[in-house]
Design an enzyme around this catalytic site. Structure first.
Site, PDB file in Angstrom:
ATOM      1  N   GLY A 138       0.948 -19.520-118.295  1.00 58.65           N
ATOM      2  CA  GLY A 138       1.629 -20.285-117.248  1.00 58.65           C
ATOM      3  C   GLY A 138       3.046 -19.767-116.975  1.00 58.65           C
ATOM      4  O   GLY A 138       3.717 -20.228-116.052  1.00 58.65           O
ATOM      5  N   GLY A 139       3.490 -18.779-117.780  1.00 60.10           N
ATOM      6  CA  GLY A 139       4.858 -18.252-117.637  1.00 60.10           C
ATOM      7  C   GLY A 139       5.147 -17.737-116.227  1.00 60.10           C
ATOM      8  O   GLY A 139       6.224 -17.990-115.674  1.00 60.10           O
ATOM      9  N   LYS A 156       7.701  -9.172-110.445  1.00 61.82           N
ATOM     10  CA  LYS A 156       7.673  -9.768-111.793  1.00 61.82           C
ATOM     11  C   LYS A 156       8.016  -8.699-112.825  1.00 61.82           C
ATOM     12  O   LYS A 156       7.508  -7.578-112.773  1.00 61.82           O
ATOM     13  CB  LYS A 156       6.272 -10.323-112.063  1.00 61.82           C
ATOM     14  CG  LYS A 156       6.107 -10.881-113.458  1.00 61.82           C
ATOM     15  CD  LYS A 156       4.865 -11.747-113.590  1.00 61.82           C
ATOM     16  CE  LYS A 156       3.619 -10.946-113.821  1.00 61.82           C
ATOM     17  NZ  LYS A 156       2.422 -11.780-113.887  1.00 61.82           N
ATOM     18  N   HIS A 162      -9.460  -8.403-112.853  1.00 61.60           N
ATOM     19  CA  HIS A 162      -8.057  -7.972-112.833  1.00 61.60           C
ATOM     20  C   HIS A 162      -7.992  -6.450-112.756  1.00 61.60           C
ATOM     21  O   HIS A 162      -8.008  -5.765-113.784  1.00 61.60           O
ATOM     22  CB  HIS A 162      -7.322  -8.485-114.068  1.00 61.60           C
ATOM     23  CG  HIS A 162      -5.853  -8.228-113.987  1.00 61.60           C
ATOM     24  ND1 HIS A 162      -4.990  -9.037-113.281  1.00 61.60           N
ATOM     25  CD2 HIS A 162      -5.103  -7.229-114.471  1.00 61.60           C
ATOM     26  CE1 HIS A 162      -3.771  -8.551-113.361  1.00 61.60           C
ATOM     27  NE2 HIS A 162      -3.814  -7.448-114.074  1.00 61.60           N
ATOM     28  N   ARG A 193      -6.732  -7.161-118.711  1.00 61.22           N
ATOM     29  CA  ARG A 193      -5.288  -6.969-118.480  1.00 61.22           C
ATOM     30  C   ARG A 193      -4.674  -5.893-119.384  1.00 61.22           C
ATOM     31  O   ARG A 193      -3.625  -5.364-119.077  1.00 61.22           O
ATOM     32  CB  ARG A 193      -4.542  -8.300-118.629  1.00 61.22           C
ATOM     33  CG  ARG A 193      -4.774  -9.210-117.425  1.00 61.22           C
ATOM     34  CD  ARG A 193      -4.110 -10.540-117.603  1.00 61.22           C
ATOM     35  NE  ARG A 193      -4.714 -11.306-118.694  1.00 61.22           N
ATOM     36  CZ  ARG A 193      -4.191 -12.410-119.201  1.00 61.22           C
ATOM     37  NH1 ARG A 193      -3.061 -12.871-118.729  1.00 61.22           N
ATOM     38  NH2 ARG A 193      -4.803 -13.055-120.168  1.00 61.22           N
TER      39      ARG A 193
HETATM   40  C1  R5P Z   1      -1.127 -10.460-114.478  1.00 59.62           C
HETATM   41  O1  R5P Z   1      -0.487  -9.607-113.930  1.00 59.62           O
HETATM   42  C2  R5P Z   1      -1.913 -11.520-113.764  1.00 59.62           C
HETATM   43  O2  R5P Z   1      -2.107 -11.233-112.426  1.00 59.62           O
HETATM   44  C3  R5P Z   1      -1.285 -12.888-113.944  1.00 59.62           C
HETATM   45  O3  R5P Z   1      -0.087 -12.962-113.204  1.00 59.62           O
HETATM   46  C4  R5P Z   1      -1.002 -13.155-115.377  1.00 59.62           C
HETATM   47  O4  R5P Z   1      -2.140 -12.923-116.129  1.00 59.62           O
HETATM   48  C5  R5P Z   1      -0.513 -14.561-115.606  1.00 59.62           C
HETATM   49  O5  R5P Z   1      -0.253 -14.716-116.963  1.00 59.62           O
HETATM   50  P1  R5P Z   1       0.683 -15.869-117.477  1.00 59.62           P
HETATM   51  O6  R5P Z   1       0.136 -17.162-116.967  1.00 59.62           O
HETATM   52  O7  R5P Z   1       0.590 -15.766-118.967  1.00 59.62           O
HETATM   53  O8  R5P Z   1       2.064 -15.587-116.980  1.00 59.62           O
END
Ligand code: R5P
Length: 288
Positions: free
Chosen positions: A218-219, A183, A117, A83
């Site tokens: 999980g945010g 997002k 990813h 990431r």
């Molecule tokens: C990032 O863009 C990935 O696709 C996931 O959405 C991300 O890694 C989720 O991370 P978190 O659970 O910390 O929000």
């Protein structure tokens, strides 16, 4: 354990691998089989303790090369650091690129990943000079949801732009349509989620399936659930490939109003109901 399940499916020997730590915290690894002249598959996830598992991977792959294995096929079901695929702020490293270089330096004949990813880097092969193949477990996760969760006219939701690739496949498998959200990330744990056009959604009485590749803090899921529940969603199911689930992520997701969470065993977790072993076994059978 993924390697044991995969070797069983393939009907091949499961090698004896030792991984321990020296008293000062350094890693020690050893293969207890004769490696010389063998076609070896190293199945090595990098979830949960990424730094420690990365070093373990490098030492293990290096031992196979030094031991003169005929071929080394590496399977990295969860690829840590992918990431950080750009410098988001001055002074940051390109972590994904660096880890790929380490892996290239140690060497392998072929590397398989699973739903890597890939956002700003088009494929792992563009970062290293080793043949690579990215497998996917999205159809299996969608299939698990279809078979195990009673759903009426569901809508698949991708919580951010890059999730469209997974949401599209999941929607096809479940036999429904999908919507993609936007997002904005403020920090490793803080995000906000909105609709594409900023207008409120109307999901009165509808059931939704959120699909993402990774759940870490999980945010992302918690914020998406807020939006979907406010829009009237009746049931919320979450499917992911890599359930990193750091800290209280899973509890927070359930508290936010999610009914079911499912992920795969690229990272062992409480929600790893789908095994990627058959996916790995099929790919190896086709290519070995
Ligand atoms: C990032 O863009 C990935 O696709 C996931 O959405 C991300 O890694 C989720 O991370 P978190 O659970 O910390 O929000």
């Amino acid at each position: 354990m993924l390697a044991a399940k995969t070797s069983q499916l393939l009907g091949v020997k499961l090698g004896k691998f030792e991984a321990t730590e020296f008293p000062d915290g350094e890693k020690y690894v050893r293969f207890h089989d004769n490696i010389k002249g063998e076609d070896v598959v190293l199945i090595h996830p990098m979830g949960l303790k990424p730094d420690s598992l990365l070093i373990e991977y490098l030492l293990a792959a290096s031992a196979l090369k030094d031991g003169e294995a005929k071929s080394v096929t590496a399977v990295i079901p969860y690829f840590a650091y992918a990431r950080q695929d750009a410098r988001f702020n001055p002074g940051e490293p390109l972590s994904f690129h660096l880890i790929a270089k380490f892996i290239e330096m140690v060497g392998a004949d072929m590397i398989y990943t699973i739903d890597l990813h890939l956002q700003r880097v088009p494929d792992l092969g563009s970062l290293l000079k080793i043949a690579t193949k990215n497998l996917t477990a999205v159809p299996e996760v969608a299939d698990w949801i279809r078979k195990n969760v009673e759903m009426n006219n569901p809508l698949v939701i991708g919580p951010d732009l890059e999730s469209e690739q997974w949401a599209k496949v999941a929607a096809e498998k479940i036999g429904t349509s999908y919507e993609i959200m936007i997002k904005t990330r403020y920090s490793a744990t803080e995000v906000s989620i909105t609709t594409k056009d900023g207008k409120p959604l109307d999901l009165t009485g509808r059931e939704v399936v959120i699909i993402d590749d990774i759940i870490s803090s999980g945010g992302t899921i918690v914020e998406a659930v807020k939006l979907l529940r406010e829009a009237g969603a009746k049931k919320v199911v979450v499917g992911c490939i890599h359930p990193v689930l750091s800290g209280n992520a899973l509890a927070n997701i359930y508290i936010s109003g999610v009914d079911v969470v499912v992920g795969t065993d690229t990272i062992p977790s409480q929600v790893s109901y789908v095994s990627v072993a058959p996916i790995i076994a099929t790919a190896l059978r086709e290519n070995l």
